[in-house]
Scaffold this active site. Structure first.
Site, PDB file in Angstrom:
ATOM      1  N   LYS A 196       5.616 -38.961   4.396  1.00  0.00           N
ATOM      2  CA  LYS A 196       4.385 -38.912   5.201  1.00  0.00           C
ATOM      3  C   LYS A 196       4.471 -39.758   6.107  1.00  0.00           C
ATOM      4  O   LYS A 196       4.223 -39.591   7.246  1.00  0.00           O
ATOM      5  CB  LYS A 196       2.976 -39.199   4.313  1.00  0.00           C
ATOM      6  CG  LYS A 196       2.663 -38.005   3.363  1.00  0.00           C
ATOM      7  CD  LYS A 196       1.641 -38.321   2.415  1.00  0.00           C
ATOM      8  CE  LYS A 196       1.365 -37.297   1.331  1.00  0.00           C
ATOM      9  NZ  LYS A 196       0.643 -37.669   0.369  1.00  0.00           N
TER      10      LYS A 196
ATOM     11  N   GLN B   4      -2.722 -42.758  -1.918  1.00  0.00           N
ATOM     12  CA  GLN B   4      -1.914 -41.709  -2.704  1.00  0.00           C
ATOM     13  C   GLN B   4      -2.418 -42.016  -3.912  1.00  0.00           C
ATOM     14  O   GLN B   4      -2.470 -43.220  -4.364  1.00  0.00           O
ATOM     15  CB  GLN B   4      -0.292 -42.274  -2.333  1.00  0.00           C
ATOM     16  CG  GLN B   4       0.581 -41.297  -3.213  1.00  0.00           C
ATOM     17  CD  GLN B   4       0.607 -40.148  -2.647  1.00  0.00           C
ATOM     18  OE1 GLN B   4       0.527 -39.891  -1.668  1.00  0.00           O
ATOM     19  NE2 GLN B   4       0.524 -38.976  -3.672  1.00  0.00           N
TER      20      GLN B   4
ATOM     21  N   ASP C  82      -7.038 -36.339   3.931  1.00  0.00           N
ATOM     22  CA  ASP C  82      -6.618 -35.675   2.604  1.00  0.00           C
ATOM     23  C   ASP C  82      -7.731 -34.516   2.451  1.00  0.00           C
ATOM     24  O   ASP C  82      -7.574 -33.440   1.595  1.00  0.00           O
ATOM     25  CB  ASP C  82      -6.736 -36.511   1.658  1.00  0.00           C
ATOM     26  CG  ASP C  82      -5.253 -36.642   0.974  1.00  0.00           C
ATOM     27  OD1 ASP C  82      -4.177 -35.935   1.231  1.00  0.00           O
ATOM     28  OD2 ASP C  82      -5.012 -37.890   0.437  1.00  0.00           O
TER      29      ASP C  82
END
Ligand code: NAD
Length: 301
Positions: A68, A112, A135
């Protein structure tokens, strides 16, 4: 080639599925994101910023986080790394999120998962400013998607929709089945498909006859997390198969939830693992980060 809602079921193009090339489509999405990131920088005098928070060093998480961050830099998004020790507690995490919420250089915050032991994941995720929730996991963003007015959309389900659209699939009226009902993949996937006009079934551990549900599906999304869980012979001839699963076999190979080789002989379209929804997920994350930057700048006037 497109699937139209007037067909009872899609027809396989040749007996072997068209492989949905997530890498190629993701590269195109990223090119467009890079152009928009440049436009943002030219207009606002700074690059869009994405903060990526990782707690501990879970090997799978480290790979995702590295990918990412690398992809962010490639498209001209500034990446802020926050690598915290495994023992980081909830209060420290909440404090970091609070600071990132206030930081004007940060347009997107990605925490994460999984987090450390004893940390209430929902509390941490709920503390992210919904305008920075790239997200798309915050209840506000999930709620907006459920109400047919999506804002920041969960990246993997959004990636499925984008990939289908790039291959010209008309989802309206399709009989779609999602296997898996998690908050981050299965549920938002069902909402995305509903938004696209499909007739949606969601399967989970309580589903009585999974085979019958899968056999009916003109479009199947597998998001279970078990290698080869869906046998190839369950796939409806001509179906579009989106395999979200990422599983490592004993020999170290990455495979999906669908028995790919046999499924590819029946499906009309199928995503490979790797090279399907993995790259699409990252591309949609970057797209969300640039969207968040523009939205925030517009809201600030
Ligand atoms: P999860 O464990 O949270 O959810 C799995 C779901 O599968 C649950 O809803 C459960 O009810 C269902 N399930 C489990 N066993 C079942 C059974 N026997 N019959 C029917 N349903 C069953 O997993 P998740 O976070 O949703 O992830 C699913 C998979 O997708 C994992 O392999 C994960 O690594 C992968 N994933 C990939 C990406 C990507 O970028 N491609 C992103 C997120 C997750």
């Amino acid at each position: 080639m497109s699937i139209t809602s007037s067909e009872p079921a899609p027809t396989p193009p040749s007996g072997t599925a068209v492989v949905l090339d997530g890498r190629a489509v993701a590269a195109r999405v990223q090119q467009a994101v890079a152009a928009r990131a440049n436009e943002f920088a030219a207009r606002h005098g700074r690059r869009p910023g994405l903060a990526v928070v990782q707690v501990g060093q879970d090997p799978a998480s480290s790979v995702y986080v590295r990918n990412k961050r690398k992809a962010s830099l490639e498209v001209g998004i500034e990446s802020f790394a926050h690598d915290l020790p495994a023992a980081t507690g909830e209060a420290q995490l909440l404090d970091l999120v609070k600071r990132l919420n206030r930081d004007e250089r940060v347009d997107g915050i990605l925490v994460q998962l999984p987090l450390g032991k004893g940390v209430d994941t929902n509390r941490v995720m709920d503390s992210i400013d919904p305008a920075k929730d790239v997200d798309g996991f915050h209840p506000v963003n999930t709620g907006l998607l459920a109400q047919k007015r999506p804002r920041l959309r969960p990246c993997t389900p959004f990636g499925v929709i984008r990939l289908a659209s790039e291959y010209g699939m008309a989802l309206r009226g399709m009989r779609a089945t999602v296997v898996g009902a998690s908050n981050i993949v299965g549920r938002p996937m069902a909402l995305e498909l509903l938004l696209a006009g499909a007739t949606v079934t969601v399967c989970h551990t309580g589903t009585r006859d999974l085979r019958a549900e899968v056999e009916r599906a003109e479009l199947l999304v597998a998001a279970v997390g078990k290698a080869g869980f869906i046998p190839g012979e369950w796939i409806r001839p001509g179906a579009a198969v989106f395999d979200v699963g990422i599983n490592r076999t004993a020999s170290g190979k990455l495979v999906g939830d669908v028995d790919y080789d046999r499924a590819a002989q029946r499906a009309g379209w199928i995503t490979p693992v790797p090279g399907g929804l993995g790259p699409m997920t990252i591309a949609m994350l970057l797209s969300n980060a640039v969207d968040a930057a523009f939205h925030r700048a517009a809201a600030a006037g």
